[in-house]
Design a protein around this motif. Structure first.
Motif, mmCIF file in Angstrom:
data_model
loop_
_atom_site.group_PDB
_atom_site.id
_atom_site.type_symbol
_atom_site.label_atom_id
_atom_site.label_comp_id
_atom_site.label_asym_id
_atom_site.label_seq_id
_atom_site.Cartn_x
_atom_site.Cartn_y
_atom_site.Cartn_z
ATOM 1 N N UNK A 273 10.826 -6.802 1.937
ATOM 2 C CA UNK A 273 10.407 -7.636 0.803
ATOM 3 C C UNK A 273 8.887 -7.612 0.652
ATOM 4 N N UNK A 274 8.249 -6.511 1.155
ATOM 5 C CA UNK A 274 6.784 -6.470 1.235
ATOM 6 C C UNK A 274 6.130 -5.612 0.135
ATOM 7 N N UNK A 275 5.138 -6.219 -0.485
ATOM 8 C CA UNK A 275 4.306 -5.504 -1.451
ATOM 9 C C UNK A 275 2.911 -5.406 -0.853
ATOM 10 N N UNK A 276 2.258 -4.259 -1.020
ATOM 11 C CA UNK A 276 0.927 -4.078 -0.431
ATOM 12 C C UNK A 276 -0.116 -3.878 -1.514
ATOM 13 N N UNK A 277 -1.260 -4.562 -1.319
ATOM 14 C CA UNK A 277 -2.390 -4.438 -2.241
ATOM 15 C C UNK A 277 -3.537 -3.799 -1.483
ATOM 16 N N UNK A 278 -4.039 -2.670 -1.975
ATOM 17 C CA UNK A 278 -5.148 -2.006 -1.281
ATOM 18 C C UNK A 278 -6.476 -2.658 -1.673
ATOM 19 N N UNK A 279 -7.503 -2.347 -0.892
ATOM 20 C CA UNK A 279 -8.808 -2.963 -1.134
ATOM 21 C C UNK A 279 -9.347 -2.616 -2.524
ATOM 22 N N UNK A 280 -8.933 -1.468 -3.068
ATOM 23 C CA UNK A 280 -9.413 -1.086 -4.397
ATOM 24 C C UNK A 280 -8.404 -1.415 -5.502
ATOM 25 N N UNK A 281 -7.448 -2.294 -5.180
ATOM 26 C CA UNK A 281 -6.596 -2.816 -6.240
ATOM 27 C C UNK A 281 -5.451 -1.930 -6.656
ATOM 28 N N UNK A 282 -4.803 -1.312 -5.698
ATOM 29 C CA UNK A 282 -3.576 -0.578 -6.007
ATOM 30 C C UNK A 282 -2.404 -1.248 -5.309
ATOM 31 N N UNK A 283 -1.287 -1.296 -5.987
ATOM 32 C CA UNK A 283 -0.083 -1.892 -5.414
ATOM 33 C C UNK A 283 0.811 -0.786 -4.874
ATOM 34 N N UNK A 284 1.227 -0.928 -3.637
ATOM 35 C CA UNK A 284 2.167 0.010 -3.017
ATOM 36 C C UNK A 284 3.446 -0.745 -2.679
ATOM 37 N N UNK A 285 4.565 -0.166 -3.082
ATOM 38 C CA UNK A 285 5.845 -0.828 -2.803
ATOM 39 C C UNK A 285 6.476 -0.314 -1.514
ATOM 40 N N UNK A 286 5.808 0.625 -0.837
ATOM 41 C CA UNK A 286 6.320 1.166 0.432
ATOM 42 C C UNK A 286 5.153 1.744 1.218
ATOM 43 N N UNK A 287 5.244 1.647 2.549
ATOM 44 C CA UNK A 287 4.207 2.228 3.415
ATOM 45 C C UNK A 287 4.091 3.729 3.236
#
Ligand code: SAM
Ligand code: SF4
Ligand code: SF4
Length: 368
Positions: A295-309
């Motif tokens: 159920x994890x969403x990732x936000x990178x330091x430069x503002x990109x959303x990743x839905x998977x590692x």
């Protein structure tokens, strides 16, 4: 020239045009294509780090010539807070700050204060935590605690200085990390979890000493299978020590009471020590993947959303933040990204040959 993992896809523009996507009526909030709710947001505050762990930022790749994200591309705290507020309104209840090394980000305690003040639609506080290599924890623990943080995870791959230096690729004294953990304990952080990535033939003999050190202290060690994230760490299956093997080894020295449970959507399977002296956890993304519950969403330091590692480029949300998109628009973007998600890389790694992307983003960008 930016490294491939730093390329941007201006996909938010397409997402912003989507009609309102359905929200589940079940109280599960926004669901992805595999009916998984959005519950966790991992926020990477920087792609820089003062360690060079062999499995994450190997020295030969992350050397002096490596192109980190330029400062002007890094999200401000105000932008992070706006995006997080929108994510919380869609069902996120847990926020983890990470990196790179998040404690390198100046003024992190200010952001922690902003995030701990957020409330879910039901009025509950959100759980704000941090994963750190611990080298700066002694200096930072007090201000993080004062900003409202109560839980913390510290990565520690060895107690033996020689093995610690090999794993971390750094000259840091392991006692600095242990001091940081003690400082966090003294300040009442609870739980404190330890993340130990285990590499065959490198630090596997550190597992029992780590268990011995933390048993009975309230600190929970968790052993992580070395993962094939990114494309620079020379991952090979033979370097992975399966959790089942570690459970057997630990059990021979310290009997375990339970057969291991993975409550809710937890990443870690937890066992209790038979003598009641605490718990030990295992994160087995290679031998026992948990994509079905992810159920994890990732936000990178430069503002990109990743839905998977194991994603490649992510979805740009920084442009929307920079043009002051309001909360309903940010929610629409998040809902669009999450609703389109069907990732299950770890589950398909074996059966379907794994990687679908030409390159994978690095762990130091995504934050683990
Ligand atoms: N620098 C912080 C730290 O090390 O705790 C936070 C970022 S780090 C990328 C987050 C977590 O990812 C750490 O616990 C680290 O051990 C884990 N990690 C990094 N590369 C990994 C890999 N290839 N396999 C498994 N875990 C990994
Ligand atoms: Fe740095 Fe954490 Fe990666 Fe180690 S695991 S290199 S501490 S970001
Ligand atoms: Fe989640 Fe992707 Fe990891 Fe599966 S492989 S658990 S979908 S991040």
């Amino acid at each position: 020239m930016l490294s491939p993992a730093h390329r941007l896809i201006p996909i938010y523009a397409a997402v912003a045009e989507l009609p309102s996507l359905p929200r589940a009526a079940s109280g599960d909030g926004t669901l992805d294509k595999l009916a998984r709710p959005l519950r966790d947001l991992r926020i990477s505050l920087t792609d820089r780090c003062n360690f060079r762990c062999t499995y994450c930022m190997p020295k030969e790749v992350f050397g002096t010539g490596y192109q980190y994200l330029p400062h002007e591309r890094i999200l401000s705290f105000e932008e992070i807070e706006r995006l997080t507020r929108a994510a919380v309104s869609l069902g996120v209840t847990k926020i983890r700050l990470t990196g790179g090394e998040p404690l390198l980000r100046k003024g992190i305690e200010v952001l922690v204060g902003q995030l701990t003040r957020l409330r879910t639609p039901d009025g509950d506080p959100v759980d704000v935590t941090l994963t750190t290599n611990g080298s700066l924890l002694r200096q930072k623990a007090k201000s993080l605690r004062e900003a409202g943080m109560t839980r913390i995870t510290v990565s520690l791959d060895a107690l033996d200085q020689r093995v610690f230096s090999t794993m971390s690729g750094s000259a840091t004294d392991v006692t600095a990390v242990l001091d940081g953990i003690d400082a966090a304990r003294d300040l009442g952080f609870s739980p404190i979890k330890i993340n130990t990535v285990v590499r065959r033939g490198v630090n596997e003999d550190e597992v029992i000493p780590i268990v011995r050190r933390f048993r009975g202290t309230g600190v929970i060690p968790r052993f992580i299978e070395f993962m094939d994230v990114g494309s620079t760490n020379h991952w090979e299956l033979r370097d992975v020590v399966p959790s089942s093997e570690l459970v057997r080894r630990i059990e021979m020295v310290y009997p375990l009471a339970s057969s291991g449970t993975r409550p809710g959507r937890a990443t870690s399977r937890t066992y209790d020590f038979a003598d009641g002296s605490g718990h030990v956890g295992f994160i087995s993304s290679v031998t026992e993947p948990f994509c079905a519950d992810c159920s994890r969403l990732r936000l990178t330091a430069d503002g990109r959303l990743f839905t998977c590692l194991f994603g490649a480029d992510g979805f740009d949300v920084r442009s929307a933040l920079q043009r002051d998109a309001d909360q309903p628009e940010l929610e629409r973007i998040l809902r669009g990204v999450w609703s389109g998600r069907s990732d299950r890389y770890s589950e398909s790694r074996g059966s379907e040959g794994g990687a679908t992307a030409a390159h994978h983003a690095e762990m130091s960008l995504l934050g683990g």
